[in-house]
Design a protein around this motif. Structure first.
Motif, PDB file in Angstrom:
ATOM      1  N   THR A  17      50.660  55.642  38.805  1.00  0.00           N
ATOM      2  CA  THR A  17      49.692  56.303  39.686  1.00  0.00           C
ATOM      3  C   THR A  17      48.856  57.292  38.893  1.00  0.00           C
ATOM      4  OG1 THR A  17      49.420  57.633  41.694  1.00  0.00           O
ATOM      5  CG2 THR A  17      51.349  58.112  40.344  1.00  0.00           C
ATOM      6  N   ALA A  18      47.632  57.478  39.358  1.00  0.00           N
ATOM      7  CA  ALA A  18      46.774  58.502  38.775  1.00  0.00           C
ATOM      8  C   ALA A  18      46.715  59.719  39.691  1.00  0.00           C
ATOM      9  CB  ALA A  18      45.368  57.944  38.537  1.00  0.00           C
ATOM     10  N   ASP A  19      47.568  59.735  40.724  1.00  0.00           N
ATOM     11  CA  ASP A  19      47.631  60.894  41.606  1.00  0.00           C
ATOM     12  C   ASP A  19      48.004  62.118  40.767  1.00  0.00           C
ATOM     13  OD1 ASP A  19      48.025  62.059  44.488  1.00  0.00           O
ATOM     14  OD2 ASP A  19      49.812  62.659  43.339  1.00  0.00           O
ATOM     15  N   PRO A  20      47.163  63.151  40.755  1.00  0.00           N
ATOM     16  CA  PRO A  20      47.406  64.289  39.864  1.00  0.00           C
ATOM     17  C   PRO A  20      48.772  64.942  40.026  1.00  0.00           C
ATOM     18  CG  PRO A  20      45.231  64.460  40.848  1.00  0.00           C
ATOM     19  CD  PRO A  20      45.926  63.316  41.526  1.00  0.00           C
ATOM     20  N   GLY A  46      49.162  50.182  35.204  1.00  0.00           N
ATOM     21  CA  GLY A  46      48.234  50.123  36.336  1.00  0.00           C
ATOM     22  C   GLY A  46      47.376  51.369  36.388  1.00  0.00           C
ATOM     23  N   GLU A  47      47.273  51.960  37.587  1.00  0.00           N
ATOM     24  CA  GLU A  47      46.476  53.182  37.747  1.00  0.00           C
ATOM     25  C   GLU A  47      46.971  54.326  36.877  1.00  0.00           C
ATOM     26  OE1 GLU A  47      46.313  54.435  41.793  1.00  0.00           O
ATOM     27  OE2 GLU A  47      45.195  52.679  42.457  1.00  0.00           O
ATOM     28  N   GLY A  48      48.207  54.245  36.421  1.00  0.00           N
ATOM     29  CA  GLY A  48      48.767  55.303  35.582  1.00  0.00           C
ATOM     30  C   GLY A  48      47.972  55.542  34.311  1.00  0.00           C
ATOM     31  N   VAL A  49      47.290  54.494  33.808  1.00  0.00           N
ATOM     32  CA  VAL A  49      46.505  54.678  32.583  1.00  0.00           C
ATOM     33  C   VAL A  49      45.305  55.587  32.814  1.00  0.00           C
ATOM     34  CG1 VAL A  49      47.244  52.470  31.599  1.00  0.00           C
ATOM     35  CG2 VAL A  49      45.068  52.595  32.838  1.00  0.00           C
ATOM     36  N   GLU A  50      44.960  55.815  34.077  1.00  0.00           N
ATOM     37  CA  GLU A  50      43.844  56.703  34.412  1.00  0.00           C
ATOM     38  C   GLU A  50      44.272  58.168  34.496  1.00  0.00           C
ATOM     39  OE1 GLU A  50      42.150  55.289  38.066  1.00  0.00           O
ATOM     40  OE2 GLU A  50      42.069  53.221  37.349  1.00  0.00           O
ATOM     41  N   ALA A  51      45.564  58.422  34.476  1.00  0.00           N
ATOM     42  CA  ALA A  51      46.082  59.765  34.716  1.00  0.00           C
ATOM     43  C   ALA A  51      45.560  60.799  33.721  1.00  0.00           C
ATOM     44  CB  ALA A  51      47.614  59.763  34.711  1.00  0.00           C
ATOM     45  N   CYS A  78      49.604  50.885  28.872  1.00  0.00           N
ATOM     46  CA  CYS A  78      49.433  49.438  28.919  1.00  0.00           C
ATOM     47  C   CYS A  78      48.037  49.064  28.421  1.00  0.00           C
ATOM     48  CB  CYS A  78      49.646  48.937  30.347  1.00  0.00           C
ATOM     49  SG  CYS A  78      49.257  47.195  30.581  1.00  0.00           S
ATOM     50  N   GLY A  79      47.975  48.282  27.351  1.00  0.00           N
ATOM     51  CA  GLY A  79      46.695  47.873  26.778  1.00  0.00           C
ATOM     52  C   GLY A  79      45.867  47.034  27.731  1.00  0.00           C
ATOM     53  N   THR A  80      46.497  46.110  28.440  1.00  0.00           N
ATOM     54  CA  THR A  80      45.778  45.272  29.394  1.00  0.00           C
ATOM     55  C   THR A  80      45.191  46.115  30.519  1.00  0.00           C
ATOM     56  OG1 THR A  80      47.204  43.386  28.895  1.00  0.00           O
ATOM     57  CG2 THR A  80      45.978  43.303  30.972  1.00  0.00           C
ATOM     58  N   CYS A  81      45.968  47.070  31.012  1.00  0.00           N
ATOM     59  CA  CYS A  81      45.499  47.955  32.085  1.00  0.00           C
ATOM     60  C   CYS A  81      44.327  48.805  31.617  1.00  0.00           C
ATOM     61  CB  CYS A  81      46.642  48.838  32.592  1.00  0.00           C
ATOM     62  SG  CYS A  81      48.031  47.898  33.269  1.00  0.00           S
ATOM     63  N   LEU A  82      44.367  49.251  30.356  1.00  0.00           N
ATOM     64  CA  LEU A  82      43.246  49.998  29.792  1.00  0.00           C
ATOM     65  C   LEU A  82      42.014  49.106  29.686  1.00  0.00           C
ATOM     66  CD1 LEU A  82      45.052  51.987  26.959  1.00  0.00           C
ATOM     67  CD2 LEU A  82      43.875  52.987  28.930  1.00  0.00           C
ATOM     68  N   GLU A  83      42.182  47.886  29.188  1.00  0.00           N
ATOM     69  CA  GLU A  83      41.061  46.959  29.025  1.00  0.00           C
ATOM     70  C   GLU A  83      40.410  46.630  30.359  1.00  0.00           C
ATOM     71  OE1 GLU A  83      42.568  43.604  26.839  1.00  0.00           O
ATOM     72  OE2 GLU A  83      42.853  44.804  25.011  1.00  0.00           O
TER      73      GLU A  83
END
Length: 115
Positions: A17-20, A46-51, A78-83
């Motif tokens: 998750t990217a929830d702060p 997943g969204e965690g790469v946006e955190a 995760c490289g795929t999630c970043l891409e």
């Protein structure tokens, strides 16, 4: 202050998750575990790469990531999630693979998923 365990345990944290507040608390747990002598790996999925890029006046996720890594924690993304998100690895979040996540999961004494 809690007593440090005599036996070091490996803790794996999968952050999805990217929830702060959730990301901030997951990293605080990781920091506390490292400070208590445990080996800790956090894998952003997943969204965690946006955190790392989430800004919130109350929860400074990037600061906690830096403190976690500087304290001896292992942080991977995760490289795929970043891409998928047209993002790149950073100094604190190196690009990793599902094989790296599998290694964390199979080598950890305990795995916690935060989503």
């Amino acid at each position: 202050m809690p007593e440090q365990n005599a036996a070091t345990e490996r803790l794996g944290i999968v952050l999805e998750t990217a929830d702060p507040e959730r990301a901030w608390n997951a990293l605080r747990l990781g920091i506390t575990a490292v400070e208590n002598g445990h080996e800790v790996s956090v894998f952003l999925l997943g969204e965690g790469v946006e955190a790392e890029g989430v800004t919130d006046g109350q929860f400074d996720v990037r600061d906690r990531m830096e403190a976690f890594v500087d304290g001896g924690g292992d942080l991977q993304a995760c490289g795929t999630c970043l891409e998928i998100r047209n993002s790149e690895e950073s100094e604190y979040c190196p690009m990793s693979t599902m094989s790296d996540l599998l290694e964390i999961v199979t080598s950890s004494d305990r795995v916690l998923t935060i989503g």
